[in-house]
Write an enzyme that holds these catalytic residues in place. Structure first.
Site, PDB file in Angstrom:
ATOM      1  N   PHE A 125      42.172  42.186  42.137  1.00  0.00           N
ATOM      2  CA  PHE A 125      41.145  43.122  42.604  1.00  0.00           C
ATOM      3  C   PHE A 125      40.458  42.493  43.824  1.00  0.00           C
ATOM      4  O   PHE A 125      40.043  41.334  43.778  1.00  0.00           O
ATOM      5  CB  PHE A 125      40.135  43.376  41.490  1.00  0.00           C
ATOM      6  CG  PHE A 125      39.188  44.498  41.789  1.00  0.00           C
ATOM      7  CD1 PHE A 125      39.567  45.817  41.600  1.00  0.00           C
ATOM      8  CD2 PHE A 125      37.926  44.242  42.283  1.00  0.00           C
ATOM      9  CE1 PHE A 125      38.693  46.857  41.888  1.00  0.00           C
ATOM     10  CE2 PHE A 125      37.049  45.283  42.574  1.00  0.00           C
ATOM     11  CZ  PHE A 125      37.436  46.588  42.377  1.00  0.00           C
ATOM     12  N   LYS A 222      32.514  50.527  33.419  1.00  0.00           N
ATOM     13  CA  LYS A 222      33.855  51.052  33.114  1.00  0.00           C
ATOM     14  C   LYS A 222      33.913  51.408  31.624  1.00  0.00           C
ATOM     15  O   LYS A 222      33.257  52.337  31.196  1.00  0.00           O
ATOM     16  CB  LYS A 222      34.906  50.032  33.538  1.00  0.00           C
ATOM     17  CG  LYS A 222      34.941  49.896  35.066  1.00  0.00           C
ATOM     18  CD  LYS A 222      35.803  48.770  35.568  1.00  0.00           C
ATOM     19  CE  LYS A 222      35.772  48.740  37.100  1.00  0.00           C
ATOM     20  NZ  LYS A 222      36.136  47.445  37.653  1.00  0.00           N
TER      21      LYS A 222
END
Ligand SMILES: *Cc1c(COP(=O)(O)O)cnc(C)c1O
Length: 409
Positions: A125, A222
């Site tokens: 990421f 998330k």
């Protein structure tokens, strides 16, 4: 052949079925993007109302003591610790994942002086590797970043590696690294490991202490359903805590912040990683999401997550062509999301979204679907594939409107 009746029978027998009603899901939306932004728990609205009107509005500054605002990052950290195999005093709910990565990278290089390399994997990421670059720049070249392919991590571990930073579950493919094995290999050459749990926490069980992990970070917005920009968390193993001088040495990481002295004296334990006034509104919303996850239990969530994902793969592969599975087929090394590659991935995803099936697109060609067992039903998986089949058969995706790229994909 799986039939809609089979699917409905699975939903009827689902031990987690009641949790869907804990969320405020809009009518007509099939939400398969909880891996990017979890939906709103129904409990969050009244909680926010009371934090705003009673704690802030009425009790004002006395709330720091009266409602223990000051202890909130540790109190919520202790709850999160139950989801990741940590001790309550090893986790702090604070800042953002990126900031926590910076704090822990700095801690790790302090604990490993003389070593030059911060190792990570290519395709990680972006924020994780960008934070390494930032830290390397402030050390004036004392440490440098090295990126290798994910399969080459173990071979790249040597006595120059100060710290290894890896995503536990990969954000694109959902591939899961073997935490115990890699931690052991890294520690065998004296390196420390930071695990990024952003796509793991709330999605699959993980046991940091059983893996003898050093450090970890994770995300609140998330799978924990903490709301947009929710606070993140950090984990520092107890054995390291008092050896680290926190690089972001803010006043609330001081052992006696209300003595207001000139010299920084780190607080004992995890508290030294707190730098600023905690975001009370963000923590209150995050706590609502965390409470639901704890109540459901990670083992039950994992079990349903695997069956949802398997069902999706089976249906997509039997009912469509042109989609290539980009996630591991083996559920034991896969998180709670499934990606398929397709050359027209972007417009196909836009067409799905326009029909209420919300996943997302990750460049260059991935359609990504998050299967969050708290509120996704088997019938939602079935319906999503039905819509996909229709969009492909009618070529409904191939319009200029669906090809136009938005700022956030
Ligand atoms: C989502 C995510 C982040 C988020 O970072 P923020 O600073 O909290 O925005 C970091 N790392 C990974 C692997 C992620 O998936």
């Amino acid at each position: 052949m799986i039939t809609l009746d089979d699917i409905r029978a699975r939903d009827a027998a689902d031990p987690l079925a009641q949790f869907r009603d804990r969320f405020d899901l809009p009518e007509g939306v099939n939400y398969l993007d909880g891996n990017s932004l979890g939906p709103l728990p129904k409990s969050t609205l009244p909680r926010m109302h009371s934090v705003l009107s009673e704690e802030w509005g009425r009790d004002l500054i006395t709330s720091w003591n009266r409602h223990d605002w000051i202890g909130f990052p540790r109190r919520l950290g202790a709850k999160i610790s139950q989801l990741i195999g940590a001790k309550p005093e090893e986790v702090l709910a604070v800042d953002t994942a990126s900031i926590n990565i910076f704090k822990l990278l700095s801690a790790a290089i302090q604990l490993n002086p003389g070593r030059r390399t911060i190792l990570s994997e290519s395709g990680n990421f972006p924020t994780d590797v960008y934070m390494i670059e930032g830290l390397a720049s402030v050390t004036g070249g004392q440490v440098e970043q090295k990126l290798v392919e994910p399969e080459e991590i173990e071979a790249a571990l040597n006595e120059d590696v100060a710290v290894l930073l890896l995503p536990h579950t990969h954000y694109k493919s959902g591939r899961v690294h073997d935490m115990q094995r890699i931690t052991e290999k890294a520690q065998a050459v004296g390196a420390l490991v930071i695990w990024d749990l952003c796509h793991t926490v709330g999605a699959l069980p993980v046991d940091l202490n059983a893996s003898h992990a050093d450090f970890a970070v994770g995300c609140g917005y998330k799978y924990l359903n903490g709301g947009p920009g929710a606070p993140a968390f950090l984990f520092c193993a107890e054995r390291h805590q008092d050896k680290v001088f926190p690089v972001l040495s803010g006043w609330l990481g001081h052992s006696k912040p209300f003595d207001f002295v000139d010299e920084f004296q780190p607080a004992p334990g995890i508290q030294r990683f707190q730098c600023s006034s905690p975001s009370i509104l963000g923590l209150a919303a995050l706590e609502c999401g965390v409470d639901i996850t704890i109540e459901a239990g990670m083992e039950a969530l994992r079990e349903k997550s695997i069956t949802l994902c398997e069902l999706f793969i089976t249906l997509v592969e039997s009912r469509t062509t042109g989609f290539t599975l980009a996630s591991p087929r083996d559920a034991t090394v896969r998180g709670s999301q499934i990606s398929f590659a397709h050359e027209h991935g972007y417009p196909i995803m836009q067409a799905l979204i326009s029909r209420g099936v919300i996943g997302d697109f990750r460049a260059p060609n991935l359609l990504r679907f998050g299967f969050t067992p708290l509120y996704v039903r088997y019938e939602d998986v079935w319906n999503a594939v039905d819509v996909l089949v229709d969009i492909m058969a009618t070529q409904a995706w191939d319009t200029p409107e669906f090809h136009a790229r938005a700022a956030v994909t």
